[in-house]
Scaffold this motif. Structure first.
Motif, PDB file in Angstrom:
ATOM      1  N   THR A  76       2.952  32.701  19.037  1.00 20.51           N
ATOM      2  CA  THR A  76       2.508  31.324  18.840  1.00 20.51           C
ATOM      3  C   THR A  76       3.646  30.487  18.270  1.00 20.51           C
ATOM      4  OG1 THR A  76       0.245  32.063  18.507  1.00 20.51           O
ATOM      5  CG2 THR A  76       0.799  29.859  17.684  1.00 20.51           C
ATOM      6  N   HIS A  78       3.373  26.785  18.510  1.00 21.62           N
ATOM      7  CA  HIS A  78       2.806  25.500  18.089  1.00 21.62           C
ATOM      8  C   HIS A  78       1.294  25.644  18.028  1.00 21.62           C
ATOM      9  CE1 HIS A  78       2.056  21.200  17.725  1.00 21.62           C
ATOM     10  NE2 HIS A  78       1.111  21.371  18.636  1.00 21.62           N
ATOM     11  N   THR A  84      -4.519  22.230  20.334  1.00 19.03           N
ATOM     12  CA  THR A  84      -3.412  22.790  21.119  1.00 19.03           C
ATOM     13  C   THR A  84      -2.931  24.113  20.534  1.00 19.03           C
ATOM     14  OG1 THR A  84      -2.644  20.545  21.570  1.00 19.03           O
ATOM     15  CG2 THR A  84      -1.115  22.324  22.092  1.00 19.03           C
ATOM     16  N   THR A  86       0.226  26.746  21.696  1.00 18.31           N
ATOM     17  CA  THR A  86       1.307  27.071  22.630  1.00 18.31           C
ATOM     18  C   THR A  86       1.915  28.396  22.215  1.00 18.31           C
ATOM     19  OG1 THR A  86       1.793  24.741  23.036  1.00 18.31           O
ATOM     20  CG2 THR A  86       3.520  26.321  23.611  1.00 18.31           C
ATOM     21  N   THR A  96       5.919  30.209  28.916  1.00 18.04           N
ATOM     22  CA  THR A  96       4.968  29.673  27.938  1.00 18.04           C
ATOM     23  C   THR A  96       3.570  29.554  28.539  1.00 18.04           C
ATOM     24  OG1 THR A  96       5.386  27.366  28.549  1.00 18.04           O
ATOM     25  CG2 THR A  96       6.724  28.269  26.750  1.00 18.04           C
ATOM     26  N   THR A  97       2.599  29.599  27.641  1.00 15.55           N
ATOM     27  CA  THR A  97       1.225  29.269  27.970  1.00 15.55           C
ATOM     28  C   THR A  97       0.759  28.269  26.919  1.00 15.55           C
ATOM     29  OG1 THR A  97       0.784  31.459  28.869  1.00 15.55           O
ATOM     30  CG2 THR A  97      -1.137  30.142  28.265  1.00 15.55           C
ATOM     31  N   THR A  98       0.146  27.178  27.369  1.00 16.51           N
ATOM     32  CA  THR A  98      -0.396  26.186  26.450  1.00 16.51           C
ATOM     33  C   THR A  98      -1.872  25.977  26.762  1.00 16.51           C
ATOM     34  OG1 THR A  98       1.731  25.073  26.233  1.00 16.51           O
ATOM     35  CG2 THR A  98      -0.220  23.814  25.604  1.00 16.51           C
ATOM     36  N   THR A 100      -4.879  23.478  25.871  1.00 19.36           N
ATOM     37  CA  THR A 100      -5.130  22.141  25.334  1.00 19.36           C
ATOM     38  C   THR A 100      -6.614  21.840  25.457  1.00 19.36           C
ATOM     39  OG1 THR A 100      -2.931  21.452  26.071  1.00 19.36           O
ATOM     40  CG2 THR A 100      -4.484  19.713  25.461  1.00 19.36           C
TER      41      THR A 100
END
Length: 162
Positions: A76, A78, A84, A86, A96-98, A100
């Motif tokens: 992790t 963010h 959110t 990220t 990356t995977t985000t 939201t």
């Protein structure tokens, strides 16, 4: 250049904090709505903290079925709770995977949540060859859409039992 860049989304008839908790529980290995394609196991620091990790195993043919397994560890980078998350990942995939979450107010003072999952990655090692032989983006989207359907069912079932 990333070999896979894809965004999946759905609107769930639940408020953001409920959807957020379901994502965190899944990444901590406490639920199984991402089955039969992915399993998650938290690292020493849980994924809902900056620097926390999740070890993911992808079972392309389903859990317990023959075939290859792909592994990656997400860290992790963010976090804005209820909005959110990220993570960067390394292993068979680097990127990356985000997640939201966006509230969608509805009539009668209810709130739905749009969940958007953006996956930007490059396969590494033998999955790189697999990506050239098959369309991993399509397989990823199919598995994610299946997981989102399971998430909707999980949230509906869980909320009906509370």
């Amino acid at each position: 250049m990333h070999a896979i860049h894809h965004t999946d989304h759905t609107i769930l008839p639940h408020p953001p904090h409920t959807v957020w908790n379901a994502i965190i529980n899944e990444l901590n290995g406490k639920t199984t709505w991402w089955h039969p394609h992915n399993t998650h196991q938290p690292g020493p620091t849980p994924p809902h903290h900056t620097g926390g990790t999740t070890h993911t195993t992808i079972h392309p043919n389903g859990i317990g079925k023959p075939g290859p397994k792909l592994h990656f560890t997400s860290t992790t980078t963010h976090i804005t709770p209820h909005h959110t998350l990220t993570q960067t990942h390394t292993g068979h995939f680097h990127g990356t995977t985000t997640y939201t979450l966006t509230p969608h107010p509805q009539p009668h003072n209810t709130t739905h949540t749009q969940l958007t999952i953006t996956f930007t990655t490059t396969p590494h090692h033998w999955p790189k060859l697999l990506h050239h032989l098959t369309n991993l983006t399509t397989k990823h989207t199919t598995a994610t859409q299946h997981a989102l359907t399971n998430l909707h069912h999980h949230l509906t079932t869980t909320n009906n039992h509370q």
